[in-house]
Design a protein around this motif. Structure first.
Motif, PDB file in Angstrom:
ATOM      1  N   ASP B  55      78.983  37.939  62.069  1.00 49.61           N
ATOM      2  CA  ASP B  55      77.590  38.276  62.370  1.00 49.61           C
ATOM      3  C   ASP B  55      76.652  37.325  61.644  1.00 49.61           C
ATOM      4  OD1 ASP B  55      75.712  39.959  63.658  1.00 49.61           O
ATOM      5  OD2 ASP B  55      75.320  40.967  61.734  1.00 49.61           O
ATOM      6  N   SER B  57      74.437  37.749  59.262  1.00 46.74           N
ATOM      7  CA  SER B  57      73.046  38.181  59.194  1.00 46.74           C
ATOM      8  C   SER B  57      72.756  38.653  57.775  1.00 46.74           C
ATOM      9  CB  SER B  57      72.830  39.341  60.170  1.00 46.74           C
ATOM     10  OG  SER B  57      73.637  40.429  59.763  1.00 46.74           O
ATOM     11  N   SER B  60      74.865  41.831  57.328  1.00 41.43           N
ATOM     12  CA  SER B  60      76.305  41.629  57.166  1.00 41.43           C
ATOM     13  C   SER B  60      76.616  41.010  55.807  1.00 41.43           C
ATOM     14  CB  SER B  60      76.862  40.757  58.294  1.00 41.43           C
ATOM     15  OG  SER B  60      76.381  39.428  58.169  1.00 41.43           O
ATOM     16  N   PRO B 101      82.055  42.237  62.956  1.00 46.41           N
ATOM     17  CA  PRO B 101      81.858  41.601  64.274  1.00 46.41           C
ATOM     18  C   PRO B 101      80.419  41.099  64.449  1.00 46.41           C
ATOM     19  CG  PRO B 101      82.671  43.866  64.469  1.00 46.41           C
ATOM     20  CD  PRO B 101      82.251  43.668  63.063  1.00 46.41           C
ATOM     21  N   ASN B 102      80.218  40.241  65.461  1.00 44.74           N
ATOM     22  CA  ASN B 102      78.910  39.594  65.586  1.00 44.74           C
ATOM     23  C   ASN B 102      77.791  40.519  66.074  1.00 44.74           C
ATOM     24  OD1 ASN B 102      79.724  39.907  68.171  1.00 44.74           O
ATOM     25  ND2 ASN B 102      80.168  37.716  68.519  1.00 44.74           N
ATOM     26  N   ASP B 103      78.146  41.779  66.468  1.00 47.40           N
ATOM     27  CA  ASP B 103      77.082  42.677  66.923  1.00 47.40           C
ATOM     28  C   ASP B 103      76.659  43.650  65.830  1.00 47.40           C
ATOM     29  OD1 ASP B 103      79.360  44.159  66.764  1.00 47.40           O
ATOM     30  OD2 ASP B 103      79.128  45.157  68.707  1.00 47.40           O
ATOM     31  N   TYR B 104      77.065  43.374  64.579  1.00 44.31           N
ATOM     32  CA  TYR B 104      76.820  44.322  63.482  1.00 44.31           C
ATOM     33  C   TYR B 104      75.325  44.584  63.283  1.00 44.31           C
ATOM     34  CZ  TYR B 104      76.934  46.241  58.719  1.00 44.31           C
ATOM     35  OH  TYR B 104      76.777  47.023  57.601  1.00 44.31           O
ATOM     36  N   SER B 105      74.561  43.531  63.028  1.00 45.64           N
ATOM     37  CA  SER B 105      73.144  43.736  62.717  1.00 45.64           C
ATOM     38  C   SER B 105      72.365  44.158  63.963  1.00 45.64           C
ATOM     39  CB  SER B 105      72.540  42.474  62.100  1.00 45.64           C
ATOM     40  OG  SER B 105      72.790  41.374  62.945  1.00 45.64           O
ATOM     41  N   SER B 106      72.754  43.630  65.124  1.00 46.50           N
ATOM     42  CA  SER B 106      71.996  43.982  66.335  1.00 46.50           C
ATOM     43  C   SER B 106      72.185  45.464  66.659  1.00 46.50           C
ATOM     44  CB  SER B 106      72.436  43.111  67.513  1.00 46.50           C
ATOM     45  OG  SER B 106      73.826  43.231  67.691  1.00 46.50           O
ATOM     46  N   SER B 107      73.398  45.977  66.451  1.00 48.68           N
ATOM     47  CA  SER B 107      73.621  47.407  66.695  1.00 48.68           C
ATOM     48  C   SER B 107      72.759  48.237  65.759  1.00 48.68           C
ATOM     49  CB  SER B 107      75.073  47.777  66.460  1.00 48.68           C
ATOM     50  OG  SER B 107      75.918  47.063  67.294  1.00 48.68           O
ATOM     51  N   GLN B 112      71.980  51.986  66.701  1.00 47.47           N
ATOM     52  CA  GLN B 112      73.297  52.408  67.181  1.00 47.47           C
ATOM     53  C   GLN B 112      74.326  52.356  66.054  1.00 47.47           C
ATOM     54  OE1 GLN B 112      74.403  49.969  70.430  1.00 47.47           O
ATOM     55  NE2 GLN B 112      73.428  51.288  71.971  1.00 47.47           N
ATOM     56  N   ALA B 114      77.205  50.941  64.076  1.00 47.69           N
ATOM     57  CA  ALA B 114      77.791  49.609  63.934  1.00 47.69           C
ATOM     58  C   ALA B 114      79.231  49.773  63.479  1.00 47.69           C
ATOM     59  CB  ALA B 114      77.006  48.805  62.907  1.00 47.69           C
TER      60      ALA B 114
END
Lengths: 314, 375
Positions: B55, B57, B60, B101-107, B112, B114
């Protein structure tokens, strides 16, 4: 009063039986001993001697029969009996890591002998056992004969009235055995009653009275003289440098009523009449052997009695 | 009474004359204390962690730092793909892996759930379980931090915050040091061995050299004989207890929180069990070796089933039931409780009462059997 003295007995055993499963260790034993008497129970291993001794000490309960030991019953009056007896089991059993004097005093302590009595008895016992100069030595480092003497004085420290010795001289050298018996005789002369078992026939002669034991039964009993008188046969001792050859020669005669036994380097030939004697003499002279008519010993009697029993059984 | 005193006196004379015995009594406890105290180490330390941050970010990196800043973890080899992580574990190059995973911060930003991946090397189940638990705790804390941060933006919730903030603290053994847990257990072992093993051997030795028969024809009773045989080893066991406790407190710096009286009293109850077992073992053994193996056999079971190494709660249910027959279990629980928690008499009763019952049964059986053997 006189009657009382007359009836005084050290030990009375009546019709004693004891079995271990199938094995009948004692099959009806009767014994009576008097105070100040050495009573020997003679027999081979497995005759039931140790079982008998253990019953006397209250370590075992008989199946049938009763024991009167100094007026007490070992089964019901165990404590009274044990205070009055000294028991020396077959196996040497003192603490090998304790010294002579520590062993002696430990047993004095257990019998709650007073300090004064210990002070009085200890030097006397040390003296006659000649252990005085080994006081500090560990019991484990003593010779066989000395161990035996230490075991003996440990059973004497509480001045018992009756001593029970189970094969006390087993495995001890002849000189020490002789010394041990001299001590026993002195003790008996002082009035101590002694019951002793042995497998050594020569020691039987040293008892006041004795019983021959075999397969849990007493074959005969009495003074050594009385016992040997029961022999009822004649005896020739044969000496020769080649005793085995003489024996083969005698065996080859196949005469009924003659029995030949080996006694160390000699032969003992048991026979009944002059005719047999003639045959024996002829054979022996043929081998250049020397002959002598001798009085039978306890061992001769024992062997002969066993032989008779064996014949009866057959 | 006097006869017992003489028997005890004789026993001590023999014990101190036997070099082997003296070594067992003085050296063995020391060895056990130091070997177990230092060598048996279940402490978690320097667990290697390999982190794959896809991720990359602020969030992360914050999570990764939470791991690396904890005193438990040290950085392991780097990984470039999730497959790399598995490979590192497989080859034993790392102990635990964390995959962000790369969707950690966006989730997180859209509120949502994470997800992160943790894999633990389970070869050493103890280490694996505890390191995994530790990792989970760190992640939970991170989640809490994120929730808190969001709440802090809301002034209404800020006031309540301080009250609901949770903190984990381990009681009784704050640093979770094995030694603090092990050493009181060793105190129990030392007392057990001295009282159980040596008593059994001492009785059989009398039987072996034939002196037991000689003792039995003296006016002393079998009860006096048992007393004369057990009292010396009871005294020795108390000496060992005091000795081991002093070493535990002064050398290992393990504070003893409970009362020494309770320690002494419960030990006395426990000694009835072990001394009885020793006598019992002697009645079924002809030689000292047999007695030693008999005691040893039960001792090993007793130790394994006592919670000395493994917690009883982790055993299968049937085994757990079996441990209720194990006197060691109760005494261990009392002694650890005394050292670490400072339990009182009433706290110890659930252990003390069953232990006393076992003691009565075992010692009673020992007396009955002993009488049968000697008579």
């Amino acid at each position: 009063m006189i009657a009382e003295v007359e009836t005084k007995r050290a030990l009375t055993i009546r019709n004693l039986h004891k079995s271990f499963g199938e094995v009948q260790a004692l099959r009806g034993v009767d014994i009576q001993t008097k105070p100040g008497e050495i009573f020997g129970i003679i027999g081979p291993d497995g005759a039931g001697k140790t079982t008998l001794m253990r019953i006397l000490c209250g370590l075992m309960v008989p199946d049938v029969g009763d024991v009167d030991l100094l007026g007490f019953d070992p089964v019901t009056q165990t404590h009274e009996v044990r205070e009055r007896i000294g028991y020396m089991p077959q196996r040497f059993s003192l603490y090998p890591d304790l010294s002579v004097v520590e062993n002696l005093r430990f047993f004095a302590d257990l019998y709650l002998v007073s300090k004064e009595d210990v002070a009085q008895n200890e030097p006397r016992l040390m003296d006659f056992s000649r252990l005085q100069s080994f006081r500090k030595r560990k019991a484990g480092a003593l010779s066989g004969g000395m161990k035996q003497k230490l075991a003996l004085i440990c059973t004497l420290i509480h001045t018992p009235e009756l001593l029970i010795l189970d094969e006390p001289t087993f495995g001890v050298d002849p000189v020490s055995r002789q010394e041990f018996w001299t001590i026993l005789r002195d003790l008996a002369n002082d009035g101590l009653s002694i019951i002793v078992t042995t497998a050594y026939m020569d020691e039987a002669q040293l008892c006041d009275r004795l019983a021959l034991m075999h397969h849990g039964k007493l074959i005969t009993q009495g003074t050594p003289d009385e016992v040997t008188r029961a022999f009822g046969k004649r005896l020739l001792e044969v000496r020769s440098p080649d005793i085995l050859r003489v024996r083969r020669g005698l065996d080859a005669l196949h005469l009924p009523g003659i029995n030949v036994h080996r006694f160390g380097a000699r032969l003992h030939v048991v026979y009944e009449n002059d005719e047999q004697e003639e045959a024996i003499r002829l054979t022996c002279h043929g081998y250049g052997a020397e002959l002598e008519e001798i009085a039978p010993s306890v061992e001769d009697t024992f062997v002969a009695l066993l032989q008779d029993q064996g014949e009866e059984a057959v | 009474m006097k006869a017992i005193f003489y028997l005890v006196q004789k026993e001590f004379r023999q014990i101190f004359r036997d070099h082997m015995m003296v070594r067992i009594i003085f050296l063995l406890p020391l060895l056990q204390l130091f070997i177990f105290g230092y060598a048996v180490n279940n402490d978690l330390k320097d667990v290697r962690i390999s982190i794959l941050d896809q991720d990359n970010s602020v969030e992360s990196r914050h999570l990764a730092d939470a791991f690396l800043n904890s005193s438990l973890f040290i950085p392991g080899p780097a990984a470039h793909s999730p497959a790399d992580l598995d490979d590192l574990i497989y080859k034993g190059k790392t102990d635990i892996t964390l995959w962000i995973p790369n969707d950690y911060s966006s989730s997180l930003s859209v509120g949502q759930e994470a997800q992160v991946g943790i894999a633990v090397d389970g070869k050493n189940s103890n280490l694996g379980g505890r390191a995994g638990g530790y990792a989970m705790a760190i992640i939970r804390q991170e989640g809490q931090r994120l929730r808190d941060a969001r709440m802090l933006d809301n002034p209404l919730l800020r006031a309540k915050m301080k009250e609901i903030k949770t903190a984990t603290r381990f009681f009784y053994n704050p640093e979770l040091v094995s030694r603090t847990y092990m050493v009181p257990g060793i105190v129990v072992l030392v007392v057990t061995i001295i009282s159980g093993l040596l008593t059994g051997m001492a009785v059989v030795r009398e039987n072996e050299i034939g002196t037991l028969e000689q003792l039995m024809v003296t006016p002393i009773t079998s009860l006096q004989l048992i007393a004369g045989k057990t009292i010396p080893f009871m005294i020795l066991a108390f000496f060992e207890l005091a000795f081991a406790t002093v070493v535990a407190v002064l050398w290992f710096k393990i504070p003893i929180a409970g009362s020494l009286w309770l320690l002494t009293g419960s030990s006395l109850v426990y000694l009835v069990v072990t001394l009885g077992s020793g006598i019992l073992a002697s009645t079924v053994s002809r030689t000292q070796q047999q007695a030693m193996f008999t005691v040893w056999f039960f001792l090993v079971f007793g130790i394994l089933m006592s919670g000395f190494f493994y917690p009883i709660e982790n055993m299968p249910m049937a085994m757990q039931w079996l441990t209720y027959l194990n006197p060691l279990r109760y005494f261990l629980s009392i002694v650890r409780g005394l050292f670490l928690k400072g339990i009182t008499l009433s706290d110890s009763l659930p252990d003390l009462i069953p232990m006393a019952l076992l003691g009565i049964i075992i010692f009673g059986a020992a007396i009955l059997r002993f009488r049968k053997t000697v008579a």
